[in-house]
Scaffold this motif. Structure first.
Motif, PDB file in Angstrom:
ATOM      1  N   LEU A  67       0.920  -1.493  -0.142  1.00  0.00           N
ATOM      2  CA  LEU A  67       0.250   0.174  -0.293  1.00  0.00           C
ATOM      3  C   LEU A  67       1.275   1.381  -0.137  1.00  0.00           C
ATOM      4  CD1 LEU A  67      -2.614  -1.505   2.686  1.00  0.00           C
ATOM      5  CD2 LEU A  67      -2.758  -0.848  -0.408  1.00  0.00           C
ATOM      6  N   LEU A  68       1.710   1.488   1.296  1.00  0.00           N
ATOM      7  CA  LEU A  68       2.756   2.489   0.865  1.00  0.00           C
ATOM      8  C   LEU A  68       3.154   2.909  -0.761  1.00  0.00           C
ATOM      9  CD1 LEU A  68       3.970   1.782   4.395  1.00  0.00           C
ATOM     10  CD2 LEU A  68       2.508   3.675   3.729  1.00  0.00           C
ATOM     11  N   GLU A  69       4.218   1.751  -0.820  1.00  0.00           N
ATOM     12  CA  GLU A  69       4.482   1.643  -2.261  1.00  0.00           C
ATOM     13  C   GLU A  69       3.991   2.236  -3.238  1.00  0.00           C
ATOM     14  OE1 GLU A  69       6.514  -2.211  -2.447  1.00  0.00           O
ATOM     15  OE2 GLU A  69       8.319  -1.416  -1.150  1.00  0.00           O
ATOM     16  N   GLN A  70       2.726   1.852  -3.654  1.00  0.00           N
ATOM     17  CA  GLN A  70       1.834   2.452  -4.736  1.00  0.00           C
ATOM     18  C   GLN A  70       1.515   3.888  -4.433  1.00  0.00           C
ATOM     19  OE1 GLN A  70      -1.673   0.696  -3.961  1.00  0.00           O
ATOM     20  NE2 GLN A  70      -1.341  -1.391  -4.752  1.00  0.00           N
ATOM     21  N   VAL A 106       2.388   3.132  13.639  1.00  0.00           N
ATOM     22  CA  VAL A 106       2.506   4.473  13.659  1.00  0.00           C
ATOM     23  C   VAL A 106       2.323   6.044  12.971  1.00  0.00           C
ATOM     24  CG1 VAL A 106       3.881   5.415  16.358  1.00  0.00           C
ATOM     25  CG2 VAL A 106       3.674   2.961  16.181  1.00  0.00           C
ATOM     26  N   LEU A 107       2.271   6.099  13.625  1.00  0.00           N
ATOM     27  CA  LEU A 107       2.548   7.596  12.430  1.00  0.00           C
ATOM     28  C   LEU A 107       2.809   8.323  13.601  1.00  0.00           C
ATOM     29  CD1 LEU A 107       2.145   9.402  10.138  1.00  0.00           C
ATOM     30  CD2 LEU A 107      -0.056   9.994  10.888  1.00  0.00           C
ATOM     31  N   MET A 108       3.834   9.093  13.299  1.00  0.00           N
ATOM     32  CA  MET A 108       4.511  10.014  14.920  1.00  0.00           C
ATOM     33  C   MET A 108       4.915  11.740  13.695  1.00  0.00           C
ATOM     34  SD  MET A 108       7.796   7.967  15.948  1.00  0.00           S
ATOM     35  CE  MET A 108       7.622   8.862  17.254  1.00  0.00           C
ATOM     36  N   GLY A 109       4.448  12.646  13.905  1.00  0.00           N
ATOM     37  CA  GLY A 109       4.092  13.782  14.185  1.00  0.00           C
ATOM     38  C   GLY A 109       6.301  14.701  13.841  1.00  0.00           C
ATOM     39  N   LEU A 116      -0.473   8.443  16.082  1.00  0.00           N
ATOM     40  CA  LEU A 116      -1.809   7.291  15.832  1.00  0.00           C
ATOM     41  C   LEU A 116      -1.221   5.565  15.667  1.00  0.00           C
ATOM     42  CD1 LEU A 116      -4.635   7.175  14.226  1.00  0.00           C
ATOM     43  CD2 LEU A 116      -3.066   7.033  12.123  1.00  0.00           C
ATOM     44  N   ARG A 117      -1.982   4.834  16.344  1.00  0.00           N
ATOM     45  CA  ARG A 117      -1.161   3.476  15.990  1.00  0.00           C
ATOM     46  C   ARG A 117      -2.334   2.757  15.495  1.00  0.00           C
ATOM     47  NH1 ARG A 117       2.380   2.045  20.735  1.00  0.00           N
ATOM     48  NH2 ARG A 117       2.628   4.203  21.597  1.00  0.00           N
ATOM     49  N   LYS A 118      -1.961   1.554  14.698  1.00  0.00           N
ATOM     50  CA  LYS A 118      -2.655   1.014  13.827  1.00  0.00           C
ATOM     51  C   LYS A 118      -2.471  -0.410  14.317  1.00  0.00           C
ATOM     52  CE  LYS A 118      -6.301   3.628  12.596  1.00  0.00           C
ATOM     53  NZ  LYS A 118      -7.780   3.940  13.751  1.00  0.00           N
ATOM     54  N   ARG A 125      -3.651   6.724   1.424  1.00  0.00           N
ATOM     55  CA  ARG A 125      -5.051   8.246   1.496  1.00  0.00           C
ATOM     56  C   ARG A 125      -5.403   8.918   3.073  1.00  0.00           C
ATOM     57  NH1 ARG A 125     -10.130   6.698  -1.531  1.00  0.00           N
ATOM     58  NH2 ARG A 125      -8.707   7.561  -3.829  1.00  0.00           N
ATOM     59  N   GLU A 126      -5.581   7.042   3.685  1.00  0.00           N
ATOM     60  CA  GLU A 126      -6.021   7.413   5.396  1.00  0.00           C
ATOM     61  C   GLU A 126      -5.240   7.768   5.852  1.00  0.00           C
ATOM     62  OE1 GLU A 126      -6.974   3.109   5.686  1.00  0.00           O
ATOM     63  OE2 GLU A 126      -8.682   3.420   5.465  1.00  0.00           O
ATOM     64  N   ILE A 127      -3.715   7.658   5.538  1.00  0.00           N
ATOM     65  CA  ILE A 127      -2.117   8.142   6.412  1.00  0.00           C
ATOM     66  C   ILE A 127      -2.302   9.952   6.035  1.00  0.00           C
ATOM     67  CG2 ILE A 127      -0.173   7.907   6.809  1.00  0.00           C
ATOM     68  CD1 ILE A 127      -0.063   5.506   5.995  1.00  0.00           C
ATOM     69  N   SER A 128      -2.302  10.217   4.952  1.00  0.00           N
ATOM     70  CA  SER A 128      -2.891  10.982   4.264  1.00  0.00           C
ATOM     71  C   SER A 128      -3.856  12.192   4.907  1.00  0.00           C
ATOM     72  CB  SER A 128      -2.733  11.397   2.769  1.00  0.00           C
ATOM     73  OG  SER A 128      -1.612  10.380   1.938  1.00  0.00           O
ATOM     74  N   ARG A 129      -4.445  11.800   5.215  1.00  0.00           N
ATOM     75  CA  ARG A 129      -5.671  12.307   5.677  1.00  0.00           C
ATOM     76  C   ARG A 129      -5.500  12.648   7.356  1.00  0.00           C
ATOM     77  NH1 ARG A 129     -11.132   9.473   3.249  1.00  0.00           N
ATOM     78  NH2 ARG A 129     -10.782  10.511   0.974  1.00  0.00           N
ATOM     79  N   SER A 130      -5.045  11.883   7.674  1.00  0.00           N
ATOM     80  CA  SER A 130      -4.631  12.215   9.192  1.00  0.00           C
ATOM     81  C   SER A 130      -3.660  13.196   9.007  1.00  0.00           C
ATOM     82  CB  SER A 130      -4.592  10.674   9.901  1.00  0.00           C
ATOM     83  OG  SER A 130      -5.381   9.907  10.119  1.00  0.00           O
ATOM     84  N   ILE A 131      -2.405  12.920   8.133  1.00  0.00           N
ATOM     85  CA  ILE A 131      -1.463  14.310   8.322  1.00  0.00           C
ATOM     86  C   ILE A 131      -2.136  15.751   7.859  1.00  0.00           C
ATOM     87  CG2 ILE A 131       0.637  14.703   7.320  1.00  0.00           C
ATOM     88  CD1 ILE A 131       1.267  11.531   6.925  1.00  0.00           C
TER      89      ILE A 131
END
Length: 151
Positions: A67-70, A106-109, A116-118, A125-131
């Motif tokens: 998903l990340l590489e796409q 884990v998404l870190m600022g 965020l932890r999942k 797209r979901e990661i981008s929206r959270s950022i």
């Protein structure tokens, strides 16, 4: 911290040629492994997305990396660096701090705080929206718009 001061001062007083040379410095790689990095090197520069797994063969890990590489452009636009850690036997500082169990995203600022932890794979797209909802990212977007208007 002190070795950075001369670089910062040089940037302020650089002429056009030096500024062009400074811009040629390569960006950090998008995908790195935990043993290649020190998390502090990303503070205030990048948003680490850390992908933990007990094995590189874990289906959730494989799916997350796919998903990340796409959509790497969306990650680069948001100053993301993806850090992978698939070896639980190595007790890294990040593993001790975040205590993952099996697969974890884990998404870190940019400030180094966990945003965020999942426990399952997440689409870019979901990661981008959270950022994009983060205050610092909102400021970056406003600054980009202001620069575009000034041109």
């Amino acid at each position: 911290m002190k070795p950075i001061l001369p670089i910062v001062l040089a940037c302020f007083f650089a002429n056009g040629t030096a500024a062009q040379t400074a811009e040629a410095i390569p960006e950090p790689e998008l995908f790195v492994t935990m043993d290649e990095v020190d998390l502090n090197q990303f503070k205030w520069k990048n948003r680490p997305v850390v992908v933990f797994s007990d094995s590189a063969d874990n289906p959730a890990f494989i799916e997350q990396m796919r998903l990340l590489e796409q959509r790497p452009d969306e990650l680069v636009e948001r100053d993301v660096v993806v850090i992978t850690d698939t070896d639980p036997s190595v007790s890294s500082e990040l593993r001790r701090k975040l205590r993952p169990r099996g697969f974890m995203l884990v998404l870190m600022g940019k400030d180094g705080a966990v945003k965020l932890r999942k426990p399952f794979p997440w689409d870019v797209r979901e990661i981008s929206r959270s950022i994009d909802k983060m205050p610092m990212r909102q400021r970056e977007i406003r600054e980009q718009k202001d620069r575009a208007i000034e041109r």
